[in-house]
Design an enzyme around this catalytic site. Sequence first.
Site, PDB file in Angstrom:
ATOM      1  N   ASP A  44      -1.771  -8.267  10.945  1.00 23.71           N
ATOM      2  CA  ASP A  44      -2.877  -7.614  10.239  1.00 23.71           C
ATOM      3  C   ASP A  44      -3.034  -8.084   8.801  1.00 23.71           C
ATOM      4  OD1 ASP A  44      -5.010  -5.748  10.069  1.00 23.71           O
ATOM      5  OD2 ASP A  44      -3.689  -4.293   9.098  1.00 23.71           O
ATOM      6  N   ARG A  84      -2.609  -9.850 -11.288  1.00 23.49           N
ATOM      7  CA  ARG A  84      -2.870  -8.684 -10.436  1.00 23.49           C
ATOM      8  C   ARG A  84      -4.302  -8.779  -9.934  1.00 23.49           C
ATOM      9  NH1 ARG A  84      -0.373  -2.872 -10.808  1.00 23.49           N
ATOM     10  NH2 ARG A  84       1.146  -4.184  -9.741  1.00 23.49           N
ATOM     11  N   LYS A 142       3.191  -1.083   4.248  1.00 23.44           N
ATOM     12  CA  LYS A 142       2.545   0.218   4.092  1.00 23.44           C
ATOM     13  C   LYS A 142       3.580   1.286   3.735  1.00 23.44           C
ATOM     14  CE  LYS A 142      -1.313  -0.719   7.241  1.00 23.44           C
ATOM     15  NZ  LYS A 142      -2.313  -0.648   6.158  1.00 23.44           N
ATOM     16  N   GLU A 157       0.846  -1.193   0.000  1.00 26.81           N
ATOM     17  CA  GLU A 157       0.000   0.000   0.000  1.00 26.81           C
ATOM     18  C   GLU A 157       0.878   1.239   0.000  1.00 26.81           C
ATOM     19  OE1 GLU A 157      -2.028  -0.801   3.637  1.00 26.81           O
ATOM     20  OE2 GLU A 157      -3.712  -1.796   2.649  1.00 26.81           O
ATOM     21  N   HIS A 197      -4.797 -12.240   5.256  1.00 27.79           N
ATOM     22  CA  HIS A 197      -4.939 -12.092   3.804  1.00 27.79           C
ATOM     23  C   HIS A 197      -3.838 -12.825   3.042  1.00 27.79           C
ATOM     24  CE1 HIS A 197      -7.828  -9.065   4.916  1.00 27.79           C
ATOM     25  NE2 HIS A 197      -6.900  -8.362   5.529  1.00 27.79           N
TER      26      HIS A 197
END
Length: 288
Positions: free
Chosen positions: A46, A173, A137, A27, A51
């Site tokens: 997290d 993707r 991040k 991200e 995920h």
Amino acid sequence: MLRFANRILEPAWNAANIEAIAITMTERFGIGDRAGFFDQTGTLRDVVQSHGLQIVAAVGMEPPESSSPDSVDQRRSELLAAVRPLQLDDVVFGQYAGYRSIEGVESQSNTDTFVHARLTIDNDRWRDVSWTLTAGKALKETCTDINVTFRPTDTESFISDDCEPEQNHLKLRLSPTESIALLLQTRSATVPLGTTPAELVSEHAYRSRPDTGAYARLFLDAAKGDHTQFASMRVVELSWRIVEQLLHRSCEPLEYEQGSSGPADYTVTTISTPTNDQTPQHTSEHAS
């Protein structure tokens, strides 16, 4: 669906043909206003445990016996059970510059905002295949990608010494938009018996109608009583088993600049998508 519904892929989906699989979930933005939650959680908990490992299970699982939720869940469970628990030497932890100055973050926080993990899967299909999972991040791009690198061809003696063929790659993707890219070798226009890379790209327009958002799909599945897309307690427990030994580590994360690829001493392999007449470039960014 891409794997199991295509004859060209499923027979090649194993260690004899695949050299490496890299899953990336990055991200561009930081933690925003989630400091209170994130500083007590970190990227390992997290993103990686949930995920990331769900994608690993979906990519690597054995063909399910049926399309029933229980059959799919069984295969995901088997795959995660074959993943060795992560050790400290398997993982690079990072934290972006300026994180500790965010309101709500402890001044000496060692919370990871970046994780690069090397996974080992102990089963016949994936033994000796390099699996990596990267999440973080404040990086240079927001995307979720699956990059599959196939092993070199065994017919190089037939190909000109003046041309070194590149390995085949399949790039999926998943977000922010879906696309499929396959890199193949084609005949060179300048070197006899030589090759040149050609990347075939299918953007998300291959869908006949706009796709329902991820959360909307889950709500609709829940309303129908279909739990195929949901992680069972068994899958959740197996995911925690993989990361458990690192949850209370004491090492300090490596600092990296916002907008970069992460800490300087780890390697990122990317496949760039060509635009117009550009030739696809396969690059590795190495740290000093």
